[in-house]
Design an enzyme around this catalytic site. Structure first.
Site, PDB file in Angstrom:
ATOM      1  N   CYS A 139     -41.311 -38.004  28.980  1.00  0.00           N
ATOM      2  CA  CYS A 139     -42.627 -37.944  29.609  1.00  0.00           C
ATOM      3  C   CYS A 139     -43.108 -36.502  29.745  1.00  0.00           C
ATOM      4  CB  CYS A 139     -42.609 -38.693  30.948  1.00  0.00           C
ATOM      5  SG  CYS A 139     -44.264 -39.027  31.584  1.00  0.00           S
ATOM      6  N   HIS A 178     -40.441 -44.029  29.473  1.00  0.00           N
ATOM      7  CA  HIS A 178     -39.377 -43.763  30.450  1.00  0.00           C
ATOM      8  C   HIS A 178     -38.120 -44.587  30.191  1.00  0.00           C
ATOM      9  CE1 HIS A 178     -41.302 -40.972  33.266  1.00  0.00           C
ATOM     10  NE2 HIS A 178     -42.427 -41.551  32.874  1.00  0.00           N
ATOM     11  N   GLU A 206     -35.168 -43.990  30.999  1.00  0.00           N
ATOM     12  CA  GLU A 206     -34.187 -43.977  32.107  1.00  0.00           C
ATOM     13  C   GLU A 206     -34.359 -45.204  33.005  1.00  0.00           C
ATOM     14  OE1 GLU A 206     -36.875 -42.271  31.997  1.00  0.00           O
ATOM     15  OE2 GLU A 206     -37.711 -41.913  33.994  1.00  0.00           O
TER      16      GLU A 206
END
Ligand code: MN
Length: 252
Positions: free
Chosen positions: A112, A221, A223
């Site tokens: 990001c 994203h 994660e």
């Protein structure tokens, strides 16, 4: 010996028993994803440029995390109104980490804001605000800035260039992702190339021209998706840790 993965942090002001105080913090999803992949997460506080090489000497890989906007002045823009949570010290620190990592070909996973940091650090520019840039009948946030559950895949499809490092790592060229960004790459930096985009043309993934620098940079994203059990997103962190392990072995 597990490789040490530096994770950049975000400056915040939080309430404490001693009043509101500044902290450097980052969501647990990043360190959990690194740990699941077998790396040792090390949260990084900003240091002066003179200490960057000493710090990088102690790391084998790097995660550049999400967060506030890069200061538009750093890429020659005078936009002030539609930018959020700018922090010049974080910008300078992450720019220096990026350049140092590039010079030594240290493995990097940029997420990001991290993707945007890499692009600006190496001479590129950003779209300061996607809804403003996408004006016209189809104007919307394009699903780029979802709200609510961060692991929900509200974004339009992302198409990857066949054969790019990211496609090989994920095992697909067509994926649905989550997304929490209102800025994007405008002009790509020299030495980088676009390997993924959304249907509206917004750049979603970049890599280095020099394939000997293991740089994975994504606008979404992974994660959060890894945290929610997504195997493909886990492979991005596994690829980072595997490349960092090679880096570590080269120094032993
Ligand atoms: Mn997007």
């Amino acid at each position: 010996m597990p490789p040490v993965i530096g994770i950049s942090t975000r400056p915040r002001v939080v309430p404490t028993s001693g009043g509101e105080l500044g902290v450097d913090s980052v969501q647990h999803t990043y360190r959990d994803a690194v740990q699941r992949a077998g790396g040792i997460p090390l949260l990084l506080a900003p240091v002066p440029d003179a200490h960057i090489e000493v710090l990088l000497d102690r790391l084998h890989g790097l995660v550049l995390t999400g967060g506030g906007d890069v200061d538009p002045a750093t890429y020659g823009s005078d936009e002030r109104d539609r930018v959020y949570a700018v922090d010049g010290r974080r910008d300078a620190f992450e720019f220096a980490l990026t350049r140092g990592a590039q010079a030594r070909k240290m493995p990097v996973l940029a997420i990001c804001r991290g993707l945007q940091v890499v692009n600006v650090a190496l001479g590129g520019t950003l779209i300061e605000d996607i809804p403003t840039a996408l004006s016209g009948p189809a104007a919307s946030d394009g699903g780029h800035a979802q709200r609510g559950d961060a692991a929900f895949r509200a974004h339009q499809a992302v198409n990857l260039e066949p054969g790019c490092l990211l496609a090989r790592t994920l095992g697909t060229t067509d994926l649905m992702v989550n997304s929490i960004h209102h800025q994007a790459v405008r002009r790509i930096a020299p030495g980088l190339r676009t390997v993924g985009a959304a249907a509206d043309g917004v750049i979603e993934a970049i890599e280095a021209d020099d394939e000997s620098w293991p740089l994975l940079a994504v606008q979404w994203h992974p994660e959060y998706l890894s945290d929610a059990g997504d195997a493909a997103s886990h492979r991005l962190f596994a690829a980072l840790v595997a490349a960092a392990d090679v880096e570590a072995a080269g120094r032993r």
